[in-house]
Design a protein around this motif. Sequence first.
Motif, PDB file in Angstrom:
ATOM      1  N   THR A   1       0.789  -1.262   0.038  1.00  0.00           N
ATOM      2  CA  THR A   1      -0.125  -0.105  -0.090  1.00  0.00           C
ATOM      3  C   THR A   1       0.775   1.424  -0.046  1.00  0.00           C
ATOM      4  O   THR A   1       0.551   2.386  -0.681  1.00  0.00           O
ATOM      5  N   VAL A   2       1.895   1.386   0.863  1.00  0.00           N
ATOM      6  CA  VAL A   2       2.924   2.296   0.685  1.00  0.00           C
ATOM      7  C   VAL A   2       3.507   2.612  -0.719  1.00  0.00           C
ATOM      8  O   VAL A   2       3.749   3.811  -1.052  1.00  0.00           O
ATOM      9  N   LEU A   3       3.755   1.300  -1.141  1.00  0.00           N
ATOM     10  CA  LEU A   3       4.462   1.381  -2.780  1.00  0.00           C
ATOM     11  C   LEU A   3       3.460   2.262  -3.517  1.00  0.00           C
ATOM     12  O   LEU A   3       3.689   3.278  -4.712  1.00  0.00           O
ATOM     13  N   ARG A   4       2.069   1.899  -3.420  1.00  0.00           N
ATOM     14  CA  ARG A   4       1.252   2.532  -4.289  1.00  0.00           C
ATOM     15  C   ARG A   4       0.916   3.734  -4.023  1.00  0.00           C
ATOM     16  O   ARG A   4       0.833   4.720  -4.915  1.00  0.00           O
ATOM     17  N   THR A   5       0.831   4.242  -2.899  1.00  0.00           N
ATOM     18  CA  THR A   5       0.799   5.489  -2.427  1.00  0.00           C
ATOM     19  C   THR A   5       1.922   6.554  -2.818  1.00  0.00           C
ATOM     20  O   THR A   5       1.696   7.800  -3.312  1.00  0.00           O
ATOM     21  N   ALA A   6       2.956   5.920  -2.694  1.00  0.00           N
ATOM     22  CA  ALA A   6       4.280   6.472  -3.248  1.00  0.00           C
ATOM     23  C   ALA A   6       4.162   6.860  -4.535  1.00  0.00           C
ATOM     24  O   ALA A   6       4.625   7.828  -5.063  1.00  0.00           O
TER      25      ALA A   6
ATOM     26  N   LEU B   1       4.454  -1.607  -8.562  1.00  0.00           N
ATOM     27  CA  LEU B   1       5.779  -2.274  -8.438  1.00  0.00           C
ATOM     28  C   LEU B   1       6.524  -2.048  -9.537  1.00  0.00           C
ATOM     29  O   LEU B   1       7.618  -2.092  -9.692  1.00  0.00           O
ATOM     30  N   PHE B   2       5.595  -1.726 -10.730  1.00  0.00           N
ATOM     31  CA  PHE B   2       6.296  -1.642 -12.233  1.00  0.00           C
ATOM     32  C   PHE B   2       6.349  -0.102 -12.465  1.00  0.00           C
ATOM     33  O   PHE B   2       6.989   0.111 -13.599  1.00  0.00           O
TER      34      PHE B   2
ATOM     35  N   GLY C   1       2.215   7.259 -11.700  1.00  0.00           N
ATOM     36  CA  GLY C   1       1.899   5.962 -12.798  1.00  0.00           C
ATOM     37  C   GLY C   1       0.761   5.278 -12.061  1.00  0.00           C
ATOM     38  O   GLY C   1       0.235   4.540 -12.779  1.00  0.00           O
ATOM     39  N   ALA C   2       0.399   5.373 -10.682  1.00  0.00           N
ATOM     40  CA  ALA C   2      -0.811   4.901 -10.336  1.00  0.00           C
ATOM     41  C   ALA C   2      -1.968   5.285 -10.773  1.00  0.00           C
ATOM     42  O   ALA C   2      -2.029   6.450 -11.086  1.00  0.00           O
TER      43      ALA C   2
ATOM     44  N   ALA D   1      -5.785   5.457   2.149  1.00  0.00           N
ATOM     45  CA  ALA D   1      -5.011   6.496   1.620  1.00  0.00           C
ATOM     46  C   ALA D   1      -5.651   7.779   1.124  1.00  0.00           C
ATOM     47  O   ALA D   1      -5.510   8.916   1.534  1.00  0.00           O
ATOM     48  N   ALA D   2      -6.603   7.729   0.310  1.00  0.00           N
ATOM     49  CA  ALA D   2      -7.401   8.922  -0.138  1.00  0.00           C
ATOM     50  C   ALA D   2      -8.278   9.524   0.965  1.00  0.00           C
ATOM     51  O   ALA D   2      -8.290  10.410   0.969  1.00  0.00           O
ATOM     52  N   ALA D   3      -8.777   8.569   1.804  1.00  0.00           N
ATOM     53  CA  ALA D   3      -9.608   9.257   2.936  1.00  0.00           C
ATOM     54  C   ALA D   3      -8.829  10.333   3.819  1.00  0.00           C
ATOM     55  O   ALA D   3      -8.976  11.251   4.235  1.00  0.00           O
ATOM     56  N   ALA D   4      -7.563   9.540   4.038  1.00  0.00           N
ATOM     57  CA  ALA D   4      -6.352  10.241   4.913  1.00  0.00           C
ATOM     58  C   ALA D   4      -5.998  11.595   4.170  1.00  0.00           C
ATOM     59  O   ALA D   4      -5.793  12.520   4.596  1.00  0.00           O
TER      60      ALA D   4
END
Lengths: 258, 258
Positions: free
Chosen positions: A124-129, A159-160, B236-237, B244-247
């Motif tokens: 989740t941190v990876l996605r948020t970052a 991750l990609f 890229g996400a 995360a969005a709520a935070a």
Amino acid sequence: MTFTSRTPRVVAARKLQRRRDRDQAGRFLAEGPQAVREALASGVVVELFATAAAFERYAELAAHAPVASEVSDEGLESLAETVQPQGLVAVCEQVDVSLRDALAKQPRLVAVVAEIRDPGNAGTVLRTADAAGAGAVIFAGDAVDPYNGKCVRASAGSLFHVDVVRTAIDVVTPLREAGLQVLATSGYGADDLDTLADDGALAAPTAWLFGSEAHGLPEELLDAADRQVRVPIYGGAESLNLAAAAAVCLYASARAQR
Amino acid sequence: MTFTSRTPRVVAARKLQRRRDRDQAGRFLAEGPQAVREALASGVVVELFATAAAFERYAELAAHAPVASEVSDEGLESLAETVQPQGLVAVCEQVDVSLRDALAKQPRLVAVVAEIRDPGNAGTVLRTADAAGAGAVIFAGDAVDPYNGKCVRASAGSLFHVDVVRTAIDVVTPLREAGLQVLATSGYGADDLDTLADDGALAAPTAWLFGSEAHGLPEELLDAADRQVRVPIYGGAESLNLAAAAAVCLYASARAQR
């Protein structure tokens, strides 16, 4: 020819569910159409396993795989860790880069997950970052394997997208030498995030250090960082969970760096 | 006398693991020392079950319970949903209030979880909203039961800090009549969160609407809201996860409302 759970290539791929085998092979598994699509776009897919139904439904993905093999439903189930991988599992080359290579690109925003063992949290941190525009995410010390299936899934493709690094715990000096201020998150930090934002301190290139929810950051990282920063708590909660705290910090930097 | 899993009071308490029985009894279970401490402070504990070891270790908690009953280890296991409840499970009166009562207090920050079925996500939003200083969290429409064990645990005590409301899906009009601007989160929202923050639009009393990760918000809420807001994606996400969005949204409001 349709592969089954006992076909040697399927047996070999299934071993990648274990960290030791992933480390040895330098490969990992990505499952489901989203992850497979991103893996294909990154050019790291070695072999795609798909059920007959998935071959039909995701014909464009199968067409882009260097090797695409049809597996039975039970063969696919033996490869998948989730209940609904939608018929697709890909064997991929690992994508992580060295700390030196990642920092040579001079990223302006970096997230470090230090000794975080929970794969869902790390992913989740990876996605948020990634969403916040970070260039690199560093798995430091005794952290979860970024190629753990649950971490890969929680990363939702990120991750990609970013440079993923696996390295030892002593990351502060190289980060600072790369021109990044190093901000350690701590519930007891002397600096308040909102105050730093008010003062313009977040516009500088920044590496954020995040520790596990249970144990926080190791002392050596707290001591070595430029600042210890707390997310302000305006209500009765004792703290934020890791995903929420990371989102608030990384987006505060992203906003300041626009 | 030490209760076992077959003691009628333990059997009755165990039924509260099911929503139907919780709804009928108007009670729920809180497990572990943190949740039990907060429940006691809120004055909602009906009965505390503790093992002999927990009685010793948490003597001050047991002393504050109106009824404290010793259970065997297997009796406690039968009540607990987690592996390590540290010997404590409390039967509590439900704490939710009506929408009218919650809005009568004129909260300046409100979070609405609309048709969010995942208890971990809902509990995390509850915790984050509390940390950001929200006065109320509204479970709207066909949302998870806030007293679901996983939701209670993910809330980390915040269930006892903010006004929790369970109500029908049509919340926008009462929220607006209470003087709150209503902001719906959407990946396709016309308004960017950072732009709203720049324009000072987040300083006003605000209710944030959050939908499920899989389905987003129901159309009727998107249409009824004052604005549809997207969290900017700098990398890229495709999106952020719900927690995360709520935070990011709730803390943007908290910062603007300081």
